[in-house]
Scaffold this motif. Structure first.
Motif, PDB file in Angstrom:
ATOM      1  N   THR A   9     -10.986   0.941  22.812  1.00  0.00           N
ATOM      2  CA  THR A   9     -10.468   1.798  23.301  1.00  0.00           C
ATOM      3  C   THR A   9      -9.009   2.278  22.672  1.00  0.00           C
ATOM      4  N   GLU A  10      -8.466   4.057  22.234  1.00  0.00           N
ATOM      5  CA  GLU A  10      -7.383   3.779  22.187  1.00  0.00           C
ATOM      6  C   GLU A  10      -6.507   4.759  22.516  1.00  0.00           C
ATOM      7  N   MET A  11      -5.226   4.414  22.550  1.00  0.00           N
ATOM      8  CA  MET A  11      -4.138   5.647  23.557  1.00  0.00           C
ATOM      9  C   MET A  11      -2.928   5.329  22.094  1.00  0.00           C
ATOM     10  N   ALA A  12      -1.585   6.649  21.786  1.00  0.00           N
ATOM     11  CA  ALA A  12      -1.254   6.600  21.511  1.00  0.00           C
ATOM     12  C   ALA A  12       0.385   6.892  22.124  1.00  0.00           C
ATOM     13  N   PRO A  13       1.475   6.186  21.518  1.00  0.00           N
ATOM     14  CA  PRO A  13       2.441   5.846  22.234  1.00  0.00           C
ATOM     15  C   PRO A  13       4.048   6.892  21.885  1.00  0.00           C
ATOM     16  N   GLY A  14       4.399   7.836  22.809  1.00  0.00           N
ATOM     17  CA  GLY A  14       5.217   9.057  22.111  1.00  0.00           C
ATOM     18  C   GLY A  14       6.687   7.558  20.988  1.00  0.00           C
ATOM     19  N   PRO A  51       0.246   7.405  14.695  1.00  0.00           N
ATOM     20  CA  PRO A  51       0.514   6.561  15.825  1.00  0.00           C
ATOM     21  C   PRO A  51      -0.601   5.687  16.517  1.00  0.00           C
ATOM     22  N   ALA A  52      -1.777   6.077  16.534  1.00  0.00           N
ATOM     23  CA  ALA A  52      -2.861   6.098  17.738  1.00  0.00           C
ATOM     24  C   ALA A  52      -2.895   4.846  17.333  1.00  0.00           C
ATOM     25  N   TYR A  53      -3.041   3.300  18.839  1.00  0.00           N
ATOM     26  CA  TYR A  53      -3.699   1.709  18.515  1.00  0.00           C
ATOM     27  C   TYR A  53      -4.846   1.459  19.519  1.00  0.00           C
ATOM     28  N   LEU A  54      -5.047   1.027  18.589  1.00  0.00           N
ATOM     29  CA  LEU A  54      -6.514   0.162  18.946  1.00  0.00           C
ATOM     30  C   LEU A  54      -6.591  -0.693  19.704  1.00  0.00           C
ATOM     31  N   ALA A  55      -7.483  -0.875  20.750  1.00  0.00           N
ATOM     32  CA  ALA A  55      -8.396  -2.664  21.016  1.00  0.00           C
ATOM     33  C   ALA A  55      -9.627  -2.135  21.013  1.00  0.00           C
ATOM     34  N   LEU A  56      -9.234  -3.892  20.762  1.00  0.00           N
ATOM     35  CA  LEU A  56     -11.357  -4.157  20.747  1.00  0.00           C
ATOM     36  C   LEU A  56     -11.225  -4.734  21.393  1.00  0.00           C
ATOM     37  N   TYR A  57     -12.464  -5.162  22.566  1.00  0.00           N
ATOM     38  CA  TYR A  57     -12.748  -6.353  23.474  1.00  0.00           C
ATOM     39  C   TYR A  57     -13.688  -6.152  23.232  1.00  0.00           C
ATOM     40  N   THR A  89      -1.449   9.182  24.679  1.00  0.00           N
ATOM     41  CA  THR A  89      -1.620  10.980  24.035  1.00  0.00           C
ATOM     42  C   THR A  89      -3.688   9.854  23.524  1.00  0.00           C
ATOM     43  N   ASP A  90      -4.179  10.931  22.669  1.00  0.00           N
ATOM     44  CA  ASP A  90      -5.183  10.882  21.901  1.00  0.00           C
ATOM     45  C   ASP A  90      -5.907   9.742  22.343  1.00  0.00           C
ATOM     46  N   PHE A  91      -6.048   9.364  24.074  1.00  0.00           N
ATOM     47  CA  PHE A  91      -7.541   7.752  24.983  1.00  0.00           C
ATOM     48  C   PHE A  91      -8.479   8.513  24.061  1.00  0.00           C
TER      49      PHE A  91
END
Length: 222
Positions: A9-14, A51-57, A89-91
């Protein structure tokens, strides 16, 4: 026995609240999930090109996401969480069941969560081409890539839930260095006759991204 699974899952904060986003993710978002039955661990990464972050579970199986404990977390969001999730953004959210894992022999004792980079490659494969696609990946592509000393491992998944793109397959390539992407081994893999034949088919279009590891490894508490 349930198949091992991954939640990608990815998300990009401001940019102005990136620090708050990271604090929230590390102290409020991930920790409760480490109490959920079926969750194994979680590691975060940042896209090297955005600027997107990924979390791998890592999950014992996709059923971890159907437990009452997980549903309660999803249903009881505090004000901060609701605000952040509304503003990112970029979810993306992809759930994959593991097909297999291949490692370099000299990386058998290395935790994949310690890899400096993850190279994620998605495909949307027609059902009637899936068998050959899997054979190409496992018999032709992976063995050549693992000749590179910095290509530590490859994990492959069949995607069972996809948002927002209808991808069907995911490969996670664990790299010690970005030099792996410029290696002779990768060039040889890309130029193999088998791959070149598949590349002539309209569906054979990969979506990929590279992520650098950031922050600590979170491990389940149960």
């Amino acid at each position: 026995m349930a198949k091992r699974a991954v939640l990608f899952t990815e998300m990009a904060p401001g940019a102005s609240w990136e620090h708050e986003f990271n604090r929230w993710y590390d102290t409020e978002h991930i920790p409760p999930r480490m109490d959920v039955p079926g969750f194994i661990n979680a590691q975060r990464y940042r896209n090297v090109d955005s600027p997107a972050y990924l979390a791998l579970y890592d999950l014992e199986g996709r059923g971890a996401l159907e437990t009452q404990a997980y549903k309660q977390i999803k249903a009881n969001l505090d004000e901060t969480t609701r605000r952040i999730l509304a503003d990112v953004t970029d979810f993306t959210r992809y759930i994959g069941e593991e097909i297999g894992c291949w490692r370099r022999p000299d990386a058998n004792n290395v935790s994949l969560n310690e890899a400096a980079f993850v190279y994620a490659v998605f495909f949307t494969v027609p059902p009637d081409r899936a068998e050959e696609f899997d054979r190409w990946y496992e018999e032709d592509d992976v063995p050549v890539l693992l000749r590179c000393p910095d290509w530590l491992a490859v994990r492959r998944f069949r995607i069972v839930e996809a948002e927002p793109q209808p991808f069907t397959h995911l490969a996670l390539h664990y790299l010690a260095s970005l030099d792996a992407l410029q290696s002779d081994a990768r060039q040889q893999a890309r130029n193999s006759p088998w791959r070149m034949r598949l590349a002539q088919e309209d569906w054979f279009k990969a979506h990929f991204a590279v992520f650098g590891r950031t922050g600590q490894l979170f491990v389940a508490n149960h």
